[in-house]
Each structure stands twice: as C-alpha cells, then as structure tokens.
Design a protein around this motif. Sequence first.
Motif, short mmCIF file in Angstrom:
data_model
loop_
_atom_site.label_atom_id
_atom_site.label_comp_id
_atom_site.label_asym_id
_atom_site.label_seq_id
_atom_site.Cartn_x
_atom_site.Cartn_y
_atom_site.Cartn_z
N MET A 124 1.05 -0.88 -0.12
CA MET A 124 -0.06 0.30 -0.33
C MET A 124 0.75 1.28 -0.21
SD MET A 124 -1.65 -0.28 3.87
CE MET A 124 -1.47 -1.78 3.58
N ASP A 125 -0.08 2.17 -0.12
CA ASP A 125 1.12 3.89 -0.65
C ASP A 125 0.26 4.83 0.70
OD1 ASP A 125 2.47 3.01 -2.22
OD2 ASP A 125 1.15 3.42 -3.44
N CYS A 126 0.65 5.05 1.88
CA CYS A 126 0.22 5.87 2.33
C CYS A 126 0.54 7.67 2.51
CB CYS A 126 0.53 5.04 3.48
SG CYS A 126 -0.34 3.90 4.05
N VAL A 127 -0.52 7.75 3.13
CA VAL A 127 -0.41 9.45 2.91
C VAL A 127 -0.90 9.64 4.10
CG1 VAL A 127 -0.77 11.95 2.10
CG2 VAL A 127 -0.79 9.94 0.79
N TRP A 128 0.04 11.51 5.10
CA TRP A 128 0.02 11.59 6.23
C TRP A 128 -0.35 12.90 5.78
CZ3 TRP A 128 -1.19 9.65 10.69
CH2 TRP A 128 -1.10 10.84 12.25
N HIS A 129 -1.63 13.78 6.37
CA HIS A 129 -2.50 14.53 5.86
C HIS A 129 -1.71 15.96 6.68
CE1 HIS A 129 -3.96 13.50 1.82
NE2 HIS A 129 -4.28 12.90 2.65
N SER A 130 -2.05 17.35 6.80
CA SER A 130 -1.47 17.87 7.97
C SER A 130 -2.72 17.99 8.77
CB SER A 130 -0.90 19.50 7.17
OG SER A 130 -2.33 19.67 6.51
N SER A 131 -3.95 18.04 8.64
CA SER A 131 -4.96 17.79 9.27
C SER A 131 -5.28 16.97 10.38
CB SER A 131 -5.97 17.91 8.36
OG SER A 131 -6.47 16.30 7.40
N GLY A 132 -3.96 16.00 10.19
CA GLY A 132 -3.95 15.10 11.10
C GLY A 132 -5.16 13.18 10.26
N VAL A 133 -5.56 13.41 9.38
CA VAL A 133 -5.60 12.00 8.36
C VAL A 133 -4.71 11.44 7.86
CG1 VAL A 133 -7.77 11.48 6.72
CG2 VAL A 133 -7.70 13.02 8.49
N PHE A 134 -5.01 10.06 7.85
CA PHE A 134 -3.89 9.23 7.70
C PHE A 134 -4.73 8.41 6.48
CE2 PHE A 134 -0.86 5.31 7.53
CZ PHE A 134 -0.22 6.02 7.34
N SER A 135 -4.42 8.08 5.33
CA SER A 135 -5.28 7.52 4.70
C SER A 135 -3.60 6.37 4.16
CB SER A 135 -5.70 8.42 3.76
OG SER A 135 -5.52 9.17 3.07
N CYS A 136 -4.46 5.59 3.46
CA CYS A 136 -3.73 4.12 2.83
C CYS A 136 -4.50 4.05 1.23
CB CYS A 136 -3.49 3.42 3.00
SG CYS A 136 -2.66 3.70 4.84
N THR A 137 -4.21 3.90 0.02
CA THR A 137 -4.41 3.16 -0.68
C THR A 137 -3.72 1.80 -1.37
OG1 THR A 137 -4.59 5.36 -1.84
CG2 THR A 137 -4.91 3.21 -3.59
N MET A 138 -4.54 1.05 -1.75
CA MET A 138 -3.20 -0.36 -2.12
C MET A 138 -3.48 -0.89 -3.36
SD MET A 138 -4.20 -2.17 0.71
CE MET A 138 -3.86 -3.79 0.48
N LYS A 139 -2.04 -1.46 -3.36
CA LYS A 139 -1.08 -1.74 -5.02
C LYS A 139 -2.17 -3.05 -5.38
CE LYS A 139 2.71 0.63 -3.97
NZ LYS A 139 4.33 0.17 -3.25
N ASN A 140 -3.04 -2.94 -6.34
CA ASN A 140 -3.77 -3.86 -6.68
C ASN A 140 -3.05 -3.99 -8.42
OD1 ASN A 140 -5.95 -4.00 -4.48
ND2 ASN A 140 -7.24 -2.49 -5.31
N SER A 141 -2.59 -3.91 -8.36
CA SER A 141 -2.55 -4.28 -9.94
C SER A 141 -0.91 -4.44 -9.53
CB SER A 141 -2.25 -2.99 -11.12
OG SER A 141 -1.72 -2.71 -12.33
N VAL A 142 -1.13 -5.63 -10.52
CA VAL A 142 0.92 -6.29 -10.11
C VAL A 142 1.39 -5.88 -11.18
CG1 VAL A 142 2.10 -8.64 -9.43
CG2 VAL A 142 -0.28 -8.17 -8.41
N LEU A 143 1.38 -5.95 -12.26
CA LEU A 143 1.59 -5.66 -13.02
C LEU A 143 2.41 -4.60 -13.09
CD1 LEU A 143 -0.75 -7.34 -15.78
CD2 LEU A 143 1.58 -7.91 -14.49
N SER A 144 1.99 -3.73 -13.18
CA SER A 144 2.39 -1.93 -12.48
C SER A 144 3.13 -1.37 -12.06
CB SER A 144 1.43 -0.95 -12.37
OG SER A 144 1.07 -0.63 -11.94
N LEU A 145 3.65 -3.20 -11.23
CA LEU A 145 4.97 -2.44 -10.06
C LEU A 145 6.03 -2.65 -10.59
CD1 LEU A 145 3.49 -4.19 -7.15
CD2 LEU A 145 3.17 -1.88 -7.32
N PRO A 146 7.46 -2.19 -9.74
CA PRO A 146 7.97 -2.30 -11.28
C PRO A 146 8.89 -3.39 -10.74
CG PRO A 146 8.94 -0.66 -8.70
CD PRO A 146 6.90 -1.02 -9.35
N PRO A 147 9.96 -4.32 -11.43
CA PRO A 147 10.29 -5.24 -10.56
C PRO A 147 10.99 -5.62 -9.63
CG PRO A 147 11.65 -4.69 -13.25
CD PRO A 147 10.38 -3.35 -12.25
N TYR A 148 12.33 -4.69 -8.85
CA TYR A 148 12.57 -4.92 -7.58
C TYR A 148 11.40 -4.81 -5.95
CZ TYR A 148 11.96 0.37 -6.27
OH TYR A 148 11.02 1.09 -5.90
N LEU A 149 10.28 -4.19 -6.84
CA LEU A 149 9.00 -4.51 -5.67
C LEU A 149 8.61 -5.32 -5.48
CD1 LEU A 149 7.75 -3.32 -3.63
CD2 LEU A 149 5.96 -2.09 -5.58
#
Length: 261
Positions: free
Chosen positions: A52-77
């Motif tokens: 997942m990729d997560c973002v910490w906002h200045s308002s105190g909100v912490f949100s994450c997004t799952m990496k569903n697409s495997v083919l779009s990821l780099p080889p090392y990942l």
Amino acid sequence: MLSTAVQILAFAPALLGVLRATVATLLPNWKVSITAWSSIMTPMSQMQGLWMDCVWHSSGVFSCTMKNSVLSLPPYLQATRAAMVLSCMVASFGLCLASLGLKCTRWGGSHRAKGLTAIAAGGCLVLASFLCLVPASWFTNEVITAFLSTDLPDSSKYQPGGALCVTFLSAGFLLAGGVIFCLSCPGKRTRRPDHADRPVACRDAQRRRELQAERGENKTRHNKSVQLQMDEVKQQQRLHSSPSTLPPKDIRDNYSLQEYV
C-alpha cells in the motif's frame, strides 16, 4: 549436541526474527518522502510499502491506497514482495522444527532425531535470513539510487523508511538463531536411549537379569543333585569294599575248637 540453555537462547532470537519479518512485510513505510508540505490542503508526508501507499495529511488524516495492480509495479518491488512472503513461510517452518529439536521437550523422537531436526531448523532459519536480507538490500539500493539521481525533482525522491531497518534486524536475528541451531550436531551420546525408549530398555534389562538368575538357580540345583548322586555312589562303594563289613567270627567257637584238639 548443544546444551538446553543455549538452544533456548537461540530459539528466542529466531522467534523475534519471525515476528519482525512478518511485521516488516506488512508495514507501509518502506520508503518515506523527504519533503514536508506546509499547506493545509497538501499532504505532509508520503510513504510507500510493499502492499500500500499511505499519505499523512496536515489535518491529521492518515489514508492508504492498496496496490492492486501487480503488473504496474517495478521488478524490484515484485521480487521484494515474493521474497518476504517466502521468508516468513520458511522462517515459520524452521521455528516449528526448532521447537521439535529442543532438548527440553519430550516430542521429536530420540536424541539423534532431535539433533537432525535442530540442524534442519537452523538451515531453514538461515535461508529465511537470506530471503530477508537480499530483497531488503536491493530495495535500499533502488531507493538510494533514485535519491541521488539529478533527473528527479525533490518531491519525487524518497529515503529508506523504518520498515527496512526492521527487515535488516529480523534478518540478523534469524541468521543468529539459525547458525546456533546448525551447531546442534548429534554426537556419540545420542546413541543412548531417550526418555521414550528408556522404559522399554529397562524392562529388557530386567528380563535378561531374571533369565540369568533362573539359569543360575537351575544350574545350582543340577550341581546339587549331581553331587548327591555321586555321594550316594561313593557311600555304596565304601560299604561293599570295606573289610569291616564282613561278619565277625565267634571267638568262643575258636576257643572250643582248640580245647577239643
């Protein structure tokens, strides 16, 4: 074979290594952005993990997004994903074997079987350590290479996160526990019967002693009967051969015969 205290001391870092490797695989902070935004509408910090990729906002909100697409990821990942999952599985299997190979436990078979199980557990833990260390090193190299690159803006640059530190520590714990367990070579003392075989061996030894005692008693009785028979034969021979057994002559008959003459 190693002592019980040393095996328990090796089991503790192995357990910590398995737990740390599992936690590091799930953490989202494998790499963290180097810029901090001051605007309220923009994120303060960005972090990327294996899943997942997560973002910490200045308002105190912490949100994450799952990496569903495997083919779009780099080889090392993709390689890091597969290696970390495989490392957790191999380390868990090695930990189960290590629990069977401990001398303080009653399961696992004889002492020699426990020694071989401990060696197999050490091999699994060492393999899991390399499966943690190699992808973590590759991931760190990619992050540092992108950070030192002048073609990318500062907003797209990342630095190694805390998950990488946890991964390296788990690799060290797994390696230490695996090396100690690999030294659990069964020696000559392992040929002695273990706790499970000891009652059977004791019963066999007791049975052999009883048989030997019975044979000794039978032999003693036979010797006594033979000795009695020999004594009876000797006594009969003495009775037949002794001159004292002849009937004594009457002395009065001798005197009367002389007077008559």
